[in-house]
Design an enzyme around this catalytic site. Structure first.
Site, PDB file in Angstrom:
ATOM      1  N   GLU A   1      -8.869 -21.606 -15.271  1.00 62.44           N
ATOM      2  CA  GLU A   1      -9.007 -22.164 -13.935  1.00 62.44           C
ATOM      3  C   GLU A   1      -9.906 -23.399 -14.075  1.00 62.44           C
ATOM      4  O   GLU A   1     -11.022 -23.302 -14.578  1.00 62.44           O
ATOM      5  CB  GLU A   1      -9.683 -21.173 -12.991  1.00 62.44           C
ATOM      6  CG  GLU A   1      -9.781 -21.734 -11.589  1.00 62.44           C
ATOM      7  CD  GLU A   1     -10.756 -20.997 -10.692  1.00 62.44           C
ATOM      8  OE1 GLU A   1     -11.688 -20.351 -11.195  1.00 62.44           O
ATOM      9  OE2 GLU A   1     -10.580 -21.099  -9.470  1.00 62.44           O
TER      10      GLU A   1
ATOM     11  N   ASP B   1      -1.845  -1.381  -3.768  1.00 66.99           N
ATOM     12  CA  ASP B   1      -2.198  -0.642  -4.986  1.00 66.99           C
ATOM     13  C   ASP B   1      -1.107  -0.806  -6.048  1.00 66.99           C
ATOM     14  O   ASP B   1      -0.050  -1.382  -5.787  1.00 66.99           O
ATOM     15  CB  ASP B   1      -2.454   0.842  -4.656  1.00 66.99           C
ATOM     16  CG  ASP B   1      -1.374   1.424  -3.750  1.00 66.99           C
ATOM     17  OD1 ASP B   1      -0.183   1.250  -4.082  1.00 66.99           O
ATOM     18  OD2 ASP B   1      -1.705   2.019  -2.708  1.00 66.99           O
TER      19      ASP B   1
ATOM     20  N   HIS C   1      -4.869 -17.901  -4.098  1.00 65.93           N
ATOM     21  CA  HIS C   1      -5.713 -17.072  -3.224  1.00 65.93           C
ATOM     22  C   HIS C   1      -6.966 -17.807  -2.748  1.00 65.93           C
ATOM     23  O   HIS C   1      -7.732 -17.253  -1.973  1.00 65.93           O
ATOM     24  CB  HIS C   1      -6.114 -15.804  -3.988  1.00 65.93           C
ATOM     25  CG  HIS C   1      -6.955 -16.126  -5.187  1.00 65.93           C
ATOM     26  ND1 HIS C   1      -6.455 -16.800  -6.279  1.00 65.93           N
ATOM     27  CD2 HIS C   1      -8.269 -15.918  -5.447  1.00 65.93           C
ATOM     28  CE1 HIS C   1      -7.428 -16.982  -7.155  1.00 65.93           C
ATOM     29  NE2 HIS C   1      -8.528 -16.451  -6.679  1.00 65.93           N
ATOM     30  N   ASP C   2      -7.186 -19.016  -3.216  1.00 68.62           N
ATOM     31  CA  ASP C   2      -8.398 -19.754  -2.855  1.00 68.62           C
ATOM     32  C   ASP C   2      -8.157 -20.856  -1.831  1.00 68.62           C
ATOM     33  O   ASP C   2      -9.100 -21.596  -1.499  1.00 68.62           O
ATOM     34  CB  ASP C   2      -9.029 -20.383  -4.110  1.00 68.62           C
ATOM     35  CG  ASP C   2      -9.729 -19.342  -4.970  1.00 68.62           C
ATOM     36  OD1 ASP C   2     -10.171 -18.315  -4.423  1.00 68.62           O
ATOM     37  OD2 ASP C   2      -9.828 -19.554  -6.189  1.00 68.62           O
TER      38      ASP C   2
ATOM     39  N   ASP D   1      -6.595 -11.310 -14.960  1.00 68.08           N
ATOM     40  CA  ASP D   1      -7.651 -12.224 -14.508  1.00 68.08           C
ATOM     41  C   ASP D   1      -8.969 -11.804 -15.172  1.00 68.08           C
ATOM     42  O   ASP D   1      -9.433 -10.679 -14.976  1.00 68.08           O
ATOM     43  CB  ASP D   1      -7.771 -12.115 -12.980  1.00 68.08           C
ATOM     44  CG  ASP D   1      -8.218 -13.401 -12.325  1.00 68.08           C
ATOM     45  OD1 ASP D   1      -9.040 -14.105 -12.920  1.00 68.08           O
ATOM     46  OD2 ASP D   1      -7.742 -13.688 -11.207  1.00 68.08           O
TER      47      ASP D   1
ATOM     48  N   ASP E   1       0.845  -1.196   0.000  1.00 69.26           N
ATOM     49  CA  ASP E   1       0.000   0.000   0.000  1.00 69.26           C
ATOM     50  C   ASP E   1       0.881   1.246   0.000  1.00 69.26           C
ATOM     51  O   ASP E   1       1.795   1.352   0.820  1.00 69.26           O
ATOM     52  CB  ASP E   1      -0.884  -0.041   1.257  1.00 69.26           C
ATOM     53  CG  ASP E   1      -1.687   1.228   1.442  1.00 69.26           C
ATOM     54  OD1 ASP E   1      -1.980   1.908   0.435  1.00 69.26           O
ATOM     55  OD2 ASP E   1      -2.029   1.544   2.602  1.00 69.26           O
TER      56      ASP E   1
ATOM     57  N   ASP F   1      -4.300   3.782   2.759  1.00 67.21           N
ATOM     58  CA  ASP F   1      -5.708   3.388   2.979  1.00 67.21           C
ATOM     59  C   ASP F   1      -5.833   1.938   3.447  1.00 67.21           C
ATOM     60  O   ASP F   1      -6.932   1.436   3.672  1.00 67.21           O
ATOM     61  CB  ASP F   1      -6.551   3.625   1.716  1.00 67.21           C
ATOM     62  CG  ASP F   1      -6.179   2.677   0.568  1.00 67.21           C
ATOM     63  OD1 ASP F   1      -5.178   1.938   0.697  1.00 67.21           O
ATOM     64  OD2 ASP F   1      -6.884   2.689  -0.455  1.00 67.21           O
TER      65      ASP F   1
ATOM     66  N   ASP G   1     -11.214 -17.016 -15.266  1.00 69.16           N
ATOM     67  CA  ASP G   1     -11.774 -17.393 -13.970  1.00 69.16           C
ATOM     68  C   ASP G   1     -13.017 -18.285 -14.120  1.00 69.16           C
ATOM     69  O   ASP G   1     -13.913 -17.964 -14.907  1.00 69.16           O
ATOM     70  CB  ASP G   1     -12.168 -16.114 -13.215  1.00 69.16           C
ATOM     71  CG  ASP G   1     -12.752 -16.402 -11.859  1.00 69.16           C
ATOM     72  OD1 ASP G   1     -11.998 -16.850 -10.985  1.00 69.16           O
ATOM     73  OD2 ASP G   1     -13.973 -16.196 -11.680  1.00 69.16           O
TER      74      ASP G   1
HETATM   75  C1  GLC Z   1     -12.642 -18.425  -8.824  1.00 65.61           C
HETATM   76  C2  GLC Z   1     -11.706 -17.517  -8.074  1.00 65.61           C
HETATM   77  C3  GLC Z   1     -12.276 -17.259  -6.714  1.00 65.61           C
HETATM   78  C4  GLC Z   1     -13.615 -16.581  -6.881  1.00 65.61           C
HETATM   79  C5  GLC Z   1     -14.531 -17.403  -7.760  1.00 65.61           C
HETATM   80  C6  GLC Z   1     -15.715 -16.602  -8.217  1.00 65.61           C
HETATM   81  O1  GLC Z   1     -12.721 -19.681  -8.266  1.00 65.61           O
HETATM   82  O2  GLC Z   1     -10.431 -18.066  -8.035  1.00 65.61           O
HETATM   83  O3  GLC Z   1     -11.431 -16.484  -5.925  1.00 65.61           O
HETATM   84  O4  GLC Z   1     -14.201 -16.384  -5.634  1.00 65.61           O
HETATM   85  O5  GLC Z   1     -13.889 -17.835  -8.940  1.00 65.61           O
HETATM   86  O6  GLC Z   1     -15.318 -15.667  -9.181  1.00 65.61           O
END
Ligand code: GLC
Length: 564
Positions: free
Chosen positions: A268, A44, A335-336, A113, A36, A40, A214
């Site tokens: 994905e 960023d 991140h999931d 993404d 950051d 905030d 995604d």
């Molecule tokens: C994918 C993303 C995830 C998101 C989901 C809905 O699985 O990796 O983070 O919540 O799609 O877009």
């Protein structure tokens, strides 16, 4: 073959031709948690710009950044209300361009993404669509008129109430596989597809090098919405994803966007069979270049951990299935899911460093494009969040409500959530030992892990034996040795309960990888160990080898050349 002499790398087969995205090392940035600069509490673009030299120092060659578009942020940006605008908390389009140029100057490609299985319910398309049944945007989404009765059950990944949401305004239900604020787009409608290609072209014109699609396997649906058998939702991807039309859409996307702009695209999800996955990525199909499957996310089972035998089996079977055609990503975290080291390594003080190094050795020595999630190059760990009130993630809250409704043991549920939640992986990057880990001068949007006092970039930069410096060495080793990119993979002694052993072979060059996945010393006897040559990397100072037998220390990881 000499290391470094990439031009001499022989092409194995025409369809296995060399490609930058095969040789690449990808680093994933969760932008709100990286750095950051405005105070905030959210990361960023200027923060990434400040850290460009750091990224370059890692040796990575690709960055995938999670969404930063206009969004009400119900799912941290995976609910897009404006696909061609930057959410103000990340900066401006000029900042984006500066960041992109900065990456490109350093030889790093940028992967955007693209979240187009669904939009936000605040997207103007959806606002129009829900306004009346004869609105021209009505068919941009999936609607079920209430006079037809209750729609056939569809499960939602985030919403315990299911995937149909009743909307009073037009007396109809709309479909949302994720949260109710994420209505699914209707890919059957050619206008929707053209809108999406226009968005992708917009970013291609800005100079991005590739796309991560995604939740893309769900884009195609049986829009007659038949009744499905009870319990079908347990095999979610099979029923909800990968309908045959998906391939038509992908071919169209390839012709419209991917090929003309010479881009890279990774999906994905890879369906539920090798055939599905091949149909997505085989070189002669002109759909996508890479996919990532979910099997490796699922090897670790909540608090019970994982079995090395299953770990080996998953990677070995996928490698075998893609030996001659198609290309995959290699990853263990993103991140999931919770942090890499908590799921597959060991966070005890004595083992944290070697286990993180061992896992990074694995990721960077397999066939496939390695994906590293920010912080894993430092061995960042989970945080402790025992109370549901601390959670902000739509998925955690949905799971909690579902468990409660189903009468689950909530103490046990919270233990699992604390360990498993994807919020573990979204804590701010740990740059130094100062307040907030050098992430922000303000109040961070998510608490910084207390262990930033010891686990941080500044400390690890100084220590030649740190996880970070080992990661850099491993990246360089991969880039210098095409055998680690293109070489054939062969598992050795698959039944060994502590050591994962394999070779990679490309023409004359062969390397042996030995990884001790346990906290005990472990010994392996192999024919190959009588032929060991130069030790290319070792996360310990010692290596105990005698008469074809190698004893590895806890989480020791080595790669050595074999002399044939
Ligand atoms: C994918 C993303 C995830 C998101 C989901 C809905 O699985 O990796 O983070 O919540 O799609 O877009």
């Amino acid at each position: 073959m000499k290391p470094n002499d990439r031009n001499n790398t022989p092409v194995i087969l025409e369809k296995d031709a060399k490609a930058w995205w095969k040789e690449g090392v990808l680093y994933q940035i969760y932008p709100q948690s990286f750095k950051d600069t405005t105070g905030d509490g959210f990361g960023d673009f200027q923060g990434v710009i400040q850290k460009l030299d750091y990224l370059e120092s890692l040796g990575i060659t690709m960055v995938w950044m999670n969404p930063f578009f206009g969004s009400p942020l119900v799912d941290n940006g995976y609910d897009v209300s404006n696909y061609t605008a930057i959410h103000p908390r990340y900066g401006t389009m000029e900042d984006f361009q500066e960041m992109l140029d900065g990456l490109h100057c350093r030889g790093i490609k940028f992967v955007l993404d693209v979240v187009v299985n669904h939009s936000s319910n605040e997207h103007p398309w959806f606002q129009q669509s829900r306004s009346s049944r004869d609105n021209p945007y009505r068919d941009y989404y999936h609607w079920w008129p209430a006079e037809k009765g209750t729609p056939p059950f569809r499960d939602s990944i985030f919403d315990p109430e299911g995937a149909w949401q009743f909307d009073q305004q037009t007396n109809a239900y709309y479909l949302h596989y994720f949260a109710k604020e994420q209505p699914d787009l209707n890919w059957e409608n050619p206008k929707v597809r053209q809108e999406i290609y226009a968005i992708m072209k917009f970013w291609a014109e800005k100079g991005v090098d590739g796309f991560r699609m995604d939740a893309f396997q769900y884009a195609s649906k049986d829009t007659t919405f038949p009744e499905w058998p009870k319990g079908h939702e347990k095999e979610y991807d099979k029923w909800y994803g990968m309908r045959p039309q998906l391939h038509d859409y992908l071919k169209e996307m390839y012709t419209e966007v991917i090929e003309p702009y010479n881009l890279f695209a990774v999906a994905e999800g890879a369906g539920t069979s090798f055939k599905d996955a091949h149909d997505l990525v085989d070189a002669d199909r002109n759909e996508l270049q890479v996919a990532y499957h979910f099997d490796c996310r699922d090897i670790s089972k909540d608090l019970e951990g994982y079995q090395l035998s299953e770990f080996k089996a998953v990677f070995t079977k996928w490698d075998a299935a893609f030996k001659n055609n198609g290309w995959l990503a290699i990853y263990l975290s993103n991140h999931d899911v919770a942090r890499l080291i908590d799921r597959y390594g060991n966070t005890d003080a004595a083992f944290r460093t070697p286990s993180a190094q061992m896992l990074n050795t694995f990721l960077l020595s397999m066939r496939g494009t390695p994906y590293t999630y920010y912080g894993d190059e430092l061995g960042m760990t989970n945080i402790d969040m025992p109370k549901i009130e601390e959670y902000v993630d739509v998925s955690a809250i949905g799971d909690y409500n579902r468990a409660k409704a189903e009468g689950e043991d909530m103490d046990q549920f919270m233990k699992k959530l604390n360990f498993n939640s994807r919020e573990n992986a979204r804590t701010p990057m740990q740059w130094d030992s100062t307040k907030n880990g050098g992430f922000t001068e303000g109040k961070p949007w998510k608490k910084v892990n207390d262990n930033h006092q010891t686990i941080n970039v500044v400390a690890q930069n100084k220590d030649p034996k740190s996880i970070l410096n080992h990661f850099r060495k491993m990246v360089k080793l991969r880039k210098d040795n095409p055998v680690l990119v293109y070489g054939q993979y062969q598992i050795l002694q698959e039944s060994h309960s502590e050591i994962y052993a394999y070779t990679r072979t490309l023409d004359e060059q062969q390397v042996l990888v030995l990884l001790n996945f346990s906290k005990k010393q472990a010994t392996i006897t192999l024919e190959e160990t009588t032929k060991t040559g130069t030790l290319l990397i070792n996360n310990y100072d010692r290596l105990d080898a005698k008469e074809g037998q190698i004893t590895l220390q806890p989480y020791q990881a080595i790669i050595c050349e074999l002399i044939n």
